[in-house]
Design an enzyme around this catalytic site. Structure first.
Site, PDB file in Angstrom:
ATOM      1  N   ARG A   1       0.820  -1.222   0.000  1.00  0.00           N
ATOM      2  CA  ARG A   1       0.000   0.000   0.000  1.00  0.00           C
ATOM      3  C   ARG A   1       0.846   1.262   0.000  1.00  0.00           C
ATOM      4  O   ARG A   1       0.412   2.302  -0.498  1.00  0.00           O
ATOM      5  CB  ARG A   1      -0.945  -0.012   1.196  1.00  0.00           C
ATOM      6  CG  ARG A   1      -2.004  -1.104   1.035  1.00  0.00           C
ATOM      7  CD  ARG A   1      -3.107  -0.994   2.022  1.00  0.00           C
ATOM      8  NE  ARG A   1      -3.791   0.289   1.948  1.00  0.00           N
ATOM      9  CZ  ARG A   1      -4.731   0.667   2.799  1.00  0.00           C
ATOM     10  NH1 ARG A   1      -5.088  -0.135   3.775  1.00  0.00           N
ATOM     11  NH2 ARG A   1      -5.310   1.834   2.676  1.00  0.00           N
TER      12      ARG A   1
ATOM     13  N   TYR B   1      -8.854  14.962  -5.205  1.00  0.00           N
ATOM     14  CA  TYR B   1      -9.124  16.224  -4.499  1.00  0.00           C
ATOM     15  C   TYR B   1      -8.271  16.310  -3.252  1.00  0.00           C
ATOM     16  O   TYR B   1      -7.971  15.307  -2.619  1.00  0.00           O
ATOM     17  CB  TYR B   1     -10.604  16.387  -4.153  1.00  0.00           C
ATOM     18  CG  TYR B   1     -11.246  15.245  -3.386  1.00  0.00           C
ATOM     19  CD1 TYR B   1     -11.691  14.106  -4.049  1.00  0.00           C
ATOM     20  CD2 TYR B   1     -11.452  15.321  -2.008  1.00  0.00           C
ATOM     21  CE1 TYR B   1     -12.313  13.069  -3.359  1.00  0.00           C
ATOM     22  CE2 TYR B   1     -12.075  14.294  -1.310  1.00  0.00           C
ATOM     23  CZ  TYR B   1     -12.496  13.167  -1.986  1.00  0.00           C
ATOM     24  OH  TYR B   1     -13.096  12.149  -1.317  1.00  0.00           O
TER      25      TYR B   1
ATOM     26  N   LYS C   1      -8.330  18.530   7.630  1.00  0.00           N
ATOM     27  CA  LYS C   1      -9.198  18.291   8.790  1.00  0.00           C
ATOM     28  C   LYS C   1      -9.268  19.621   9.545  1.00  0.00           C
ATOM     29  O   LYS C   1      -8.239  20.289   9.736  1.00  0.00           O
ATOM     30  CB  LYS C   1      -8.601  17.185   9.677  1.00  0.00           C
ATOM     31  CG  LYS C   1      -8.671  15.778   9.051  1.00  0.00           C
ATOM     32  CD  LYS C   1      -9.994  15.101   9.306  1.00  0.00           C
ATOM     33  CE  LYS C   1     -10.153  13.772   8.601  1.00  0.00           C
ATOM     34  NZ  LYS C   1      -9.476  12.670   9.279  1.00  0.00           N
TER      35      LYS C   1
HETATM   36  O1  76R Z   1      -5.911   2.533   5.702  1.00  0.00           O
HETATM   37  C1  76R Z   1      -6.912   1.863   5.966  1.00  0.00           C
HETATM   38  O2  76R Z   1      -7.523   1.137   5.153  1.00  0.00           O
HETATM   39  C2  76R Z   1      -7.433   1.945   7.341  1.00  0.00           C
HETATM   40  C3  76R Z   1      -8.664   2.723   7.412  1.00  0.00           C
HETATM   41  C4  76R Z   1      -8.531   4.109   6.811  1.00  0.00           C
HETATM   42  C5  76R Z   1      -7.788   5.198   7.289  1.00  0.00           C
HETATM   43  C6  76R Z   1      -6.891   5.292   8.506  1.00  0.00           C
HETATM   44  C7  76R Z   1      -9.206   4.535   5.607  1.00  0.00           C
HETATM   45  C8  76R Z   1      -9.987   3.710   4.818  1.00  0.00           C
HETATM   46  N1  76R Z   1      -8.933   5.853   5.395  1.00  0.00           N
HETATM   47  C9  76R Z   1      -8.057   6.292   6.390  1.00  0.00           C
HETATM   48  C10 76R Z   1      -7.511   7.563   6.524  1.00  0.00           C
HETATM   49 MN1  76R Z   1      -9.836   7.067   4.036  1.00  0.00          MN
HETATM   50  N2  76R Z   1     -10.645   8.211   2.612  1.00  0.00           N
HETATM   51  C11 76R Z   1     -10.654   9.594   2.624  1.00  0.00           C
HETATM   52  C12 76R Z   1     -11.580  10.044   1.624  1.00  0.00           C
HETATM   53  O3  76R Z   1     -14.394  12.629   0.823  1.00  0.00           O
HETATM   54  C13 76R Z   1     -14.231  12.382   2.030  1.00  0.00           C
HETATM   55  O4  76R Z   1     -15.157  12.600   2.874  1.00  0.00           O
HETATM   56  C14 76R Z   1     -12.932  11.854   2.528  1.00  0.00           C
HETATM   57  C15 76R Z   1     -11.965  11.482   1.411  1.00  0.00           C
HETATM   58  C16 76R Z   1     -12.083   8.929   0.987  1.00  0.00           C
HETATM   59  C17 76R Z   1     -13.082   8.891  -0.162  1.00  0.00           C
HETATM   60  C18 76R Z   1     -11.495   7.777   1.624  1.00  0.00           C
HETATM   61  C19 76R Z   1     -11.750   6.455   1.257  1.00  0.00           C
HETATM   62  N3  76R Z   1      -8.856   8.678   4.805  1.00  0.00           N
HETATM   63  C20 76R Z   1      -7.901   8.654   5.774  1.00  0.00           C
HETATM   64  C21 76R Z   1      -7.370   9.995   5.935  1.00  0.00           C
HETATM   65  C22 76R Z   1      -6.255  10.420   6.902  1.00  0.00           C
HETATM   66  C23 76R Z   1      -6.934  10.863   8.173  1.00  0.00           C
HETATM   67  C24 76R Z   1      -5.981  11.187   9.280  1.00  0.00           C
HETATM   68  O5  76R Z   1      -4.875  10.642   9.366  1.00  0.00           O
HETATM   69  O6  76R Z   1      -6.397  12.016  10.137  1.00  0.00           O
HETATM   70  C25 76R Z   1      -8.061  10.807   5.078  1.00  0.00           C
HETATM   71  C26 76R Z   1      -7.879  12.294   4.859  1.00  0.00           C
HETATM   72  C27 76R Z   1      -8.994   9.977   4.379  1.00  0.00           C
HETATM   73  C28 76R Z   1      -9.894  10.426   3.438  1.00  0.00           C
HETATM   74  N4  76R Z   1     -10.719   5.391   3.243  1.00  0.00           N
HETATM   75  C29 76R Z   1     -10.579   4.090   3.650  1.00  0.00           C
HETATM   76  C30 76R Z   1     -11.375   5.364   2.010  1.00  0.00           C
HETATM   77  C31 76R Z   1     -11.633   3.995   1.647  1.00  0.00           C
HETATM   78  C32 76R Z   1     -12.294   3.544   0.342  1.00  0.00           C
HETATM   79  C33 76R Z   1     -11.143   3.209   2.670  1.00  0.00           C
HETATM   80  C34 76R Z   1     -11.160   1.693   2.774  1.00  0.00           C
HETATM   81  C35 76R Z   1      -9.815   1.199   2.291  1.00  0.00           C
HETATM   82  C36 76R Z   1      -9.719  -0.281   2.257  1.00  0.00           C
HETATM   83  O7  76R Z   1      -9.587  -0.876   3.332  1.00  0.00           O
HETATM   84  O8  76R Z   1      -9.741  -0.805   1.143  1.00  0.00           O
END
Ligand code: 76R
Length: 248
Positions: free
Chosen positions: A130, A144, A148
């Site tokens: 990953r 995009y 936070k």
């Molecule tokens: O990494 C992982 O799979 C663990 C769970 C996870 C984390 C820690 C995860 C899963 N994300 C994480 C962190 Mn996410 N993610 C976004 C967006 O549009 C929006 O509202 C938000 C934009 C999407 C669409 C998305 C999709 N994620 C984060 C972080 C960092 C936050 C921090 O550190 O404070 C951001 C900014 C963020 C934003 N997230 C997933 C997804 C998807 C599809 C998953 C599932 C991944 C999988 O397990 O296949």
């Protein structure tokens, strides 16, 4: 002070969005066009070789709407390599007729909100996969940047770790319900670019971008704390298709 999240960091990433000045392209002589295309072919085949041996990855996307005409997403182990690629492209004949539209510099990031604390997380093959992702061969691309919130009352960075973990758990659950439909790459850009993260999504059905982003808007991590920059959406293009589109 709230406990800081620790990040795992992988390949550096450059999202490079450009527009094409078609008037100038059409004014190129056929020798100039040939030169531009030969150079592009060389550049793309270098990128492809690097991608095949898994020392980086690349994607070429045709962007819809007026924000840009195309984008390159480039991943490399070091910033130096990205910088070299950027300069190579900028010096090319084709780049003479492109104009910058947007760019984003970041690094592939996983956070420790949901991981286990046992052992070296970098040692895990899935983590490595990953952090050094091969960009998927899916039809559509969406990018995009986001932050936070840091406002009085709603400051993500002042929430206790436990609370952020709970919010990220719920976020991850929604994300995982799109497994197989959406591939996501989160790149961190704190200290590197104007937003805190870049969100890059890939899908074979562009409607799924709307579905996931909308569903997440109702989830507290996004509803309360998410702030979003401009959205870019486009179609994945092979190097050949990109070059072909220049002569259409
Ligand atoms: O990494 C992982 O799979 C663990 C769970 C996870 C984390 C820690 C995860 C899963 N994300 C994480 C962190 Mn996410 N993610 C976004 C967006 O549009 C929006 O509202 C938000 C934009 C999407 C669409 C998305 C999709 N994620 C984060 C972080 C960092 C936050 C921090 O550190 O404070 C951001 C900014 C963020 C934003 N997230 C997933 C997804 C998807 C599809 C998953 C599932 C991944 C999988 O397990 O296949």
């Amino acid at each position: 002070m709230a406990e800081a999240a620790e990040t795992l960091d992988g390949w550096y990433c450059l999202h490079d969005f450009r527009t094409i000045n078609w008037t100038e392209w059409k004014a190129f002589s056929s020798a100039e066009k040939q030169e531009a295309i030969a150079e592009l072919n060389q550049l793309f085949s270098d990128w492809d070789l690097n991608h095949q041996v898994h020392e980086g990855s690349y994607g070429i996307y045709s962007i819809l709407g007026q924000k840009a005409d195309f984008a390159f997403m480039l991943l490399r182990p070091t910033m130096e390599e990205l910088s070299t690629i950027e300069t190579q492209f900028n010096k090319s004949k084709f780049a003479e007729i492109t104009e910058p539209a947007y760019s984003f510099v970041s690094v592939v990031e996983l956070s420790n909100y949901l991981g286990s604390k046992n052992g070296d997380p970098y040692a895990h093959p899935l983590v490595q996969k990953r952090l050094k992702p091969t960009l998927p061969d899916m039809g559509y691309f969406c990018f995009y940047p986001m932050d936070k919130k840091r406002q009085y009352g709603d400051n993500w960075y002042m929430l206790p770790m436990e609370e952020r973990k709970n919010l990220m758990r719920s976020h991850g659950q929604i994300g995982r319900s799109y497994a197989g439909t959406i591939t996501q790459i989160i790149t961190g850009s704190v200290g590197l670019d104007d937003w805190e993260w870049g969100v890059t999504l890939f899908a074979n059905d562009p409607l799924q971008f709307k579905k996931i982003v909308y569903e997440m808007r109702f989830d507290e991590a996004s509803a309360r704390f998410g702030e979003f920059g401009p959205f870019y959406v486009g179609l994945h293009q092979s190097p050949d298709a990109f070059i072909q589109s220049l002569s259409l």
